[in-house]
Motif scaffolding. Structure first.
Motif, PDB file in Angstrom:
ATOM      1  N   PRO A 188       0.672  -1.085  -0.080  1.00 46.46           N
ATOM      2  CA  PRO A 188      -0.020   0.125   0.053  1.00 46.46           C
ATOM      3  C   PRO A 188       0.853   1.410  -0.037  1.00 46.46           C
ATOM      4  O   PRO A 188       0.567   2.162  -0.722  1.00 46.46           O
ATOM      5  CB  PRO A 188      -0.844  -0.188   1.479  1.00 46.46           C
ATOM      6  CG  PRO A 188      -0.916  -1.440   1.642  1.00 46.46           C
ATOM      7  CD  PRO A 188       0.602  -2.153   1.035  1.00 46.46           C
ATOM      8  N   ASP A 189       2.076   1.212   0.900  1.00 40.35           N
ATOM      9  CA  ASP A 189       2.675   2.588   0.740  1.00 40.35           C
ATOM     10  C   ASP A 189       3.302   2.945  -0.622  1.00 40.35           C
ATOM     11  O   ASP A 189       3.497   4.070  -0.972  1.00 40.35           O
ATOM     12  CB  ASP A 189       3.640   2.746   1.875  1.00 40.35           C
ATOM     13  CG  ASP A 189       4.668   1.212   1.916  1.00 40.35           C
ATOM     14  OD1 ASP A 189       4.017   0.516   1.217  1.00 40.35           O
ATOM     15  OD2 ASP A 189       5.646   1.414   2.540  1.00 40.35           O
ATOM     16  N   ARG A 234       2.036   1.877  -3.405  1.00 43.19           N
ATOM     17  CA  ARG A 234       0.997   2.465  -4.258  1.00 43.19           C
ATOM     18  C   ARG A 234       0.458   3.802  -3.860  1.00 43.19           C
ATOM     19  O   ARG A 234       0.450   4.765  -4.936  1.00 43.19           O
ATOM     20  CB  ARG A 234      -0.236   1.511  -3.933  1.00 43.19           C
ATOM     21  CG  ARG A 234      -0.100   0.383  -4.657  1.00 43.19           C
ATOM     22  CD  ARG A 234      -1.453  -0.463  -4.673  1.00 43.19           C
ATOM     23  NE  ARG A 234      -1.476  -1.393  -3.292  1.00 43.19           N
ATOM     24  CZ  ARG A 234      -2.284  -1.872  -2.713  1.00 43.19           C
ATOM     25  NH1 ARG A 234      -3.910  -1.725  -3.348  1.00 43.19           N
ATOM     26  NH2 ARG A 234      -2.531  -2.618  -1.606  1.00 43.19           N
ATOM     27  N   ALA A 235       0.517   4.290  -2.612  1.00 42.95           N
ATOM     28  CA  ALA A 235       0.147   5.654  -2.179  1.00 42.95           C
ATOM     29  C   ALA A 235       1.270   6.574  -3.032  1.00 42.95           C
ATOM     30  O   ALA A 235       0.824   7.676  -3.514  1.00 42.95           O
ATOM     31  CB  ALA A 235       0.331   5.752  -0.875  1.00 42.95           C
TER      32      ALA A 235
END
Lengths: 425, 505
Positions: free
Chosen positions: B403-404, B406-407
């Motif tokens: 997720p990080d 992707r963010a």
């Protein structure tokens, strides 16, 4: 997680901004929850209603026939009037119970990833269409085979004409509506084929979408083969026997360049499963109690993600209840529901699957086959120690699998029962 | 109509995995390479329609070409996948003896494999089998740890795109209709092609022609005056299962092969992207492009699936497909003949590949090396110093990243934040990258094979309108530009209504 992921909090988070999500959010707000957040993956609220430009929505709720966008518009107004927060163009990627209690949602939008902590979550993701692969139609894989809802989106919202000579497999409501739409848009709709001996669409749609346009409906008939290496060239169809398998000698060829599939809707429960919600194998939706809470505390479900409805009006009614109960849960009230409700003879499913006896409730159900002049009976199942007791008997002139039936029960009538069973008599 | 002429050193006929591997191998050298493919993208034939298994190499007779190129190809695959940014999972395979009659077969396969140089082969007892795959039953099994899975279409596309990046010319939608042999030594072949899109002819003049036309390799042979070969198409049908079942298989499980069977039998194969496929059947057919699925085989595959995977539900079947094996033996003979990989002495400069069925996918990089050496006998091959073996691409889809990461990527490029394909969580940027592919392939299947969009459980019900919107609004496509797979498979018939102007809309 890094700072790049935005964090939000909500008392009640609603996943999905279609009719269920809108009604649930409005009801949660009405019930006193000041901190409702609705997440919608599309650019605008309203869900699938936005592509349903035909009328007939809202007869029960508003006493008038509205188009899909009009019906959605009424709820969007209520939603906006209450200044409820919403995230459009945002899709939920995951849902899980948070380690510190409550629930955590991870969602994605062009603005970035957002993590949302919520006390309660209302699942209102709706359903999707069953594709060709799920019903295993043999033959080639040409272009020109669409699910009816995808076709409706392309024709009504994207100004795309998908074909000119159309057959439709399945007489679900979307298939019937698309038979009329394609006709109005200049296509020739050859036939609608239904594998069952009765239509799975509403009688009014059979009349207004097929009969009024002289489109033949062939019951107990299915598509046995798809022809065409490039674009669809035609379909083989055959009558089916009692076991629903095709009778070879009845097979015939129907030329067409487009085949629309209206062969069933599947509640879209990927997020629910991810979160550990127990799923009913018959409805393909969550198992819920009479507050619409699932097996995961704080997670509620309503609308077509819970079970596929016939009318949007009932979606709104159900979602409003779920919204109010979710708000109460988020405020600290924990419901108990210990009385199991089970389908009996002639009934395919009942919902909710558990009731408390502490409050009045409505049992939604569908029957397994068409009947005339029968009764829907709610009773206790009976056992060695407990005599079977009739709770409610409702006379029905006509019962049809296409129509959802709702039975209202008074708490006083079934409080203390060890269980409830609903059957056709 | 004037005919366009293109001069090249080597012309490869056929953009399957073998042709693309050859193009990529030759793009290491200072030599002009062109590849012609009759479909609108590479890998649209057998190369995208198979189990995606890298075979270890114990099924083939020692000394055979199949044994040689399979074992070599398998060994090359880790580096190749790393360079091209592809997933490869070395999940190994159990070839199971169900009864005593299968035991000699296993022993023979083990000996054969050892002779072929297959690494790590072991005959293992049921307890060890169970550790590798829960629930598998049988007397014993041959374990081959080098058996692996990859995405066959991703490999084919990546080979072609890397070849193109290194200067090879990839011409899609051009079917070869005529081959003229060199009139005299030192002169060129003249290969006539016709465009699928506009019917225009283009003649390629090449010193060396490579026939990697797969199912049509015998037809290409005949155009060059070679009549030794005949291909017998043998179809295999498959089901694709929902990702819900991802993780149910930790290794490949095959039954011990039966003598003269046309294939290795029906089995469950996990894919690198998390689906399971059931198949393939084996049925000799007349049509070389008859990819239809049939009611009887589908029912048999469903039954097999339920037997092998009891938790399977009807709703887990999401799609069917079929591939066709290019066999050299008719049904009454059965079995397999060895690959034909030859530098024709009677047609100098004609490098001929015939009957490259299983294990063609595994063998492709090794066949490319052999073909390179054959080409070198006709054209001196000097290595380029600027060859870049790497695609620069990640083997992962965006949704598979943490997720990080992707963010951060969404902060750089908002298109990564917009999910277009809900089932596979494919982003708008991945769709755009697929449309802007370096080969210029523009069909919906081209987008599907590159970005996975429409490959999930809803089979495009959700993302097809959204992809349509992107192509129309951002790439200016008209309804008639949308093709499923070929010029004969338009998706749309036009607009519902025209914009006739006026002030009030």
């Amino acid at each position: 997680m890094t700072l790049a992921i935005r964090r939000l909090k909500a008392c009640v988070a609603v996943i999905g901004g279609g009719p269920a999500g809108l009604a649930a959010a409005v009801a949660a707000r009405n019930a006193g929850c000041g901190d409702v957040l609705l997440i919608e993956r599309d650019r605008i609220l309203g869900g699938i209603l936005n592509q349903c430009i035909h009328d007939g929505f809202g007869l029960h709720t508003f006493g008038e026939a509205l188009s899909g966008p009009e019906y959605a518009g009424r709820y969007i107004s209520m939603f906006r009037e209450r200044n409820i927060r919403s995230l459009e163009d945002t899709i939920v990627l995951s849902l899980a119970p948070a380690s510190e209690g409550g629930l955590e949602i991870l969602a994605s939008s062009r603005a970035g990833l957002v993590a949302i902590d919520a006390n309660a979550v209302i699942l209102a993701m709706g359903c999707r269409e069953r594709p060709r692969g799920a019903i295993s139609i043999p033959g080639d894989r040409p272009s020109g085979v669409y699910t009816a809802g995808a076709a409706q989106n392309l024709v009504n919202l994207e100004n795309i004409q998908i074909g000119k000579r159309v057959c439709i497999l399945g007489s679900g409501d979307i298939g019937l509506i698309m038979a009329r739409r394609m006709t109005l848009e200049g296509a020739s709709v050859e036939s609608v084929f239904e594998i069952l001996p009765y239509s799975s669409g509403l009688p009014r749609n059979i009349q207004q979408c097929l009969n009024d346009y002289n489109i033949p409906l062939f019951l107990s008939t299915t598509v046995t083969k798809i022809h065409g290496r490039g674009r669809l060239e035609g379909v083989s169809v055959a009558q089916v026997g009692a076991d629903r398998s095709p009778v070879p000698e009845t097979e015939r060829y129907v030329p067409c360049d487009t085949l629309l599939l209206s062969v069933g809707l599947i509640p879209e429960n990927e997020l629910s499963r991810m979160c550990g919600v127990e799923i009913d194998p018959v409805t393909s939706g969550a198992v819920v109690d009479d507050t619409f809470m699932t097996s995961v505390p704080g997670v509620f479900a309503c609308g077509n993600v819970l079970h596929v409805h016939d009318l949007v009006d009932w979606v709104s009614v159900e979602a409003a209840q779920a919204g109010a109960f979710a708000a109460a849960y988020a405020a600290g009230s924990a419901p108990e529901a210990g009385i199991p409700v089970k389908p009996g003879d002639g009934v395919r499913y009942t919902l909710p699957q558990r009731v408390s006896g502490a409050r009045d409730c409505t049992i939604s159900l569908r029957v397994g086959a068409p009947w005339r002049d029968r009764s829907i009976v709610v009773r206790t199942p009976g056992s060695a120690s407990e005599e079977r007791r009739i709770i409610k008997r409702t006379k029905m002139v006509r019962l049809h699998p296409a129509e959802m039936i709702r039975v209202d029960l008074k708490a006083a009538d079934f409080a203390g029962a060890s269980g409830l069973e609903v059957c056709v008599e | 109509m004037p005919v366009n002429d293109t001069y090249t050193d080597v012309l490869i006929i056929g953009g399957g995995v073998v042709g693309c591997a050859i193009a990529r191998e030759l793009s290491r050298y200072r030599v002009r390479v062109a590849l012609v493919e009759k479909e609108l993208d590479v890998g649209f034939g057998t190369s995208s329609r198979n189990s995606g298994v890298m075979h270890a190499g114990f099924n083939y007779k020692p000394g055979s070409l199949r044994a040689k190129v399979d074992v070599r190809g398998n060994a090359l695959m880790d580096d190749l996948c790393r360079d091209l940014g592809l997933k490869i999972k070395r999940i190994g395979k159990l070839t199971v003896a169900l009864d005593e009659a299968d035991v000699p077969t296993l022993n023979r396969l083990k000996e054969q494999g050892d002779a072929n140089g297959v690494p790590g082969l072991e005959i293992i007892p049921p307890q060890t089998m169970q550790k590798l795959q829960k629930g598998v039953e049988g007397l014993m099994a041959l374990h081959s740890p080098s058996s692996a899975i990859i995405s066959p279409y991703a490999l084919t596309i990546a080979l072609a795109e890397n070849a193109a990046a290194n200067g090879a010319t990839i011409r899609l939608g051009r079917e070869v209709t005529e081959i003229r042999r060199p009139a005299a030594p030192g002169e060129s072949f003249e290969v006539t092609t016709v465009s699928a899109e506009d019917g225009r002819k283009e003649t390629f003049r090449a010193k060396v022609v490579v026939n990697s036309a797969g199912l049509f390799s015998d037809a290409v042979c005949r155009m060059a005056g070679i009549t030794d070969y005949r291909i017998y198409p043998c179809r295999g049908e498959y089901y694709v299962l929902d990702k819900r079942l991802d993780g149910s298989l930790s290794t490949l499980v095959y039954q011990a092969p039966k003598p003269n069977a046309p294939g290795l039998g029906i089995h469950l194969t996990p894919t690198v992207d998390g689906n399971i496929i059931i198949g393939p059947s084996a049925e000799y057919i007349d049509g070389r492009e008859d990819h239809a699925c049939t009611a009887d085989v589908m029912a048999a595959l469903r039954k097999e699936g339920h037997d092998l995977l009891p938790s399977l539900r009807m709703s887990d079947f999401i799609r069917n497909f079929a591939g066709i094996r290019a066999k050299q033996t008719p049904p009454e003979v059965g079995g397999n003949l060895d690959f034909v990989i030859e530098d024709r002495k009677d047609v100098p400069g004609f490098v001929n590949l015939v009957g490259i069925e299983s294990p063609g996918l595994t063998s492709a990089p090794a066949i490319a090396e052999m073909v390179r050496d054959m080409v070198a006998a006709h054209i001196p091959l000097a290595e380029r110093d600027d060859f870049n073996p790497r695609s620069g691409r990640s083997p992962f889809f965006f949704s598979e990243l943490p997720p990080d990461v992707r963010a951060d990527m969404i902060a750089e490029n908002p298109n990564y934040g917009e999910i277009i394909c809900r089932c596979e969580q494919i982003t708008k940027q991945e769709i755009i990258d697929a449309i802007k592919n370096p080969l210029g392939a523009k069909t919906l299947i081209s987008i599907k094979y590159r970005a996975r969009a429409t490959m999930g459980r809803c089979q495009g019900g959700f993302c097809l309108p959204r992809i349509t919107r992107i192509l129309r609004d951002e790439f200016g496509w008209k309804p008639e530009n949308f093709l499923l797979r070929s010029v004969r498979s338009p998706l749309y018939a036009g607009h519902v209504r025209e914009d006739k102007g006026g002030d009030v809309r």
